[in-house]
Write a protein that holds these residues in place. Structure first.
Motif, PDB file in Angstrom:
ATOM      1  N   MET A  40       0.800  -1.247   0.000  1.00 38.27           N
ATOM      2  CA  MET A  40       0.000   0.000   0.000  1.00 38.27           C
ATOM      3  C   MET A  40       0.829   1.292   0.000  1.00 38.27           C
ATOM      4  N   ASP A 141      -2.243   9.915   4.443  1.00 40.56           N
ATOM      5  CA  ASP A 141      -2.239   8.589   3.808  1.00 40.56           C
ATOM      6  C   ASP A 141      -2.355   7.493   4.867  1.00 40.56           C
ATOM      7  N   LYS A 144      -8.448   5.740   6.202  1.00 38.27           N
ATOM      8  CA  LYS A 144      -9.214   6.738   5.447  1.00 38.27           C
ATOM      9  C   LYS A 144     -10.273   7.461   6.290  1.00 38.27           C
ATOM     10  N   ASP A 169      -3.979  11.108  -0.235  1.00 41.12           N
ATOM     11  CA  ASP A 169      -3.928   9.963  -1.147  1.00 41.12           C
ATOM     12  C   ASP A 169      -5.207   9.134  -1.024  1.00 41.12           C
ATOM     13  N   ASN A 170      -5.455   8.329  -2.027  1.00 40.21           N
ATOM     14  CA  ASN A 170      -6.556   7.330  -2.014  1.00 40.21           C
ATOM     15  C   ASN A 170      -7.925   7.948  -1.807  1.00 40.21           C
ATOM     16  N   GLU A 199      -2.180   2.471  -6.572  1.00 40.41           N
ATOM     17  CA  GLU A 199      -0.814   1.967  -6.664  1.00 40.41           C
ATOM     18  C   GLU A 199      -0.726   0.568  -7.286  1.00 40.41           C
TER      19      GLU A 199
HETATM   20 MG    MG Z   1      -2.053   5.586  -0.007  1.00 39.90          MG
END
Ligand code: MG
Ligand code: SAM
Length: 214
Positions: A40, A141, A144, A169-170, A199
């Motif tokens: 990850m 990151d 979440k 991110d994400n 990723e």
């Molecule tokens: Mg990430």
């Protein structure tokens, strides 16, 4: 067993990367994750967007939430100007241990402080423990569902200044809907999406860059 997984990643670094060469560390991890085991890390594709934001902001103080093996930490630290520092938070001691070794292999110990523990406990202590005034750049990151509460905590603790950049991110995969809705609609932020892929896959994901307006 978390430790065994990340230990294989560390061994790939020690086998294939040149000591003291951060970019070779990044490359060794990307090769390992594309060819052997998905992990990850922000990864090579979104990593290029991360690099360009770091270069543009040219930050002196950086906070990273979620170190994991130190992949993004090394990517960021390798682009920082001489006096700059990054504090990176990780609550899994196995990951923190691996990250310290990855960072040492990259030769970036002087620029990076790996801090062990949950973000919700560390953020309120940042000023007194690390003498930080405000951060120039925050890379989100970690898990979440923590993006939004930790952003509000950073605001409340006075760790953001007018112009601080939050890079998350994400935001699509796994996704951070409550955070996106907040930074896109709050008058305190100006926010922009950078479309990319999760990723080491072809699934859509991206980074959200948000300027704190004060
Ligand atoms: Mg990430
Ligand atoms: N930034 C890394 C990279 O791109 O190389 C990847 C980080 S990984 C996606 C998320 C990490 O955040 C995990 O290692 C997890 O243990 C850590 N984490 C999750 N929630 C956290 C929290 N509240 N405080 C500290 N660490 C946390």
């Amino acid at each position: 067993n978390y430790y065994r997984d990340v230990n294989r990643l560390l061994h790939a670094v020690q086998k294939n990367a040149t000591k003291g060469d951060p970019r070779s560390v990044v490359k060794a991890i990307d090769n390992f994750c594309r060819q052997k085991e998905w992990a990850m890390n922000v990864g090579d594709e979104k990593g290029c967007i991360l690099d360009s934001v770091v270069s543009e902001v040219n930050p002196v103080t950086v906070l990273e939430l979620g170190t994991y093996c130190g992949y993004s930490t090394v990517r960021i630290a390798s682009l920082l100007p001489p006096r700059a520092k990054i504090i990176t938070l990780e609550f899994n001691p196995d990951y923190a241990k691996i990250a310290r070794q990855v960072i040492a292999w990259a030769g970036l110990e002087d620029k990076i402080q790996v801090v062990e523990g949950p973000s919700g406990e560390w953020i309120p202590k940042m000023k007194e423990q690390f003498g930080v005034k405000t951060f120039d750049l925050v890379f989100l990151d970690h898990w979440k569902d923590r993006y939004l509460p930790d952003t509000k905590l950073l605001e409340d603790c006075g760790l953001l200044r007018k112009g601080t950049i939050l890079l998350a991110d994400n935001v699509i995969c796994p996704g951070t809907p409550d955070y996106l809705e907040y930074v896109r609609n709050s008058p305190r932020y100006k926010s922009q999406y950078f479309k990319s892929h999760l990723e080491y896959t072809k699934a859509e994901d991206g980074l959200e860059k948000s300027v704190f307006l004060g």
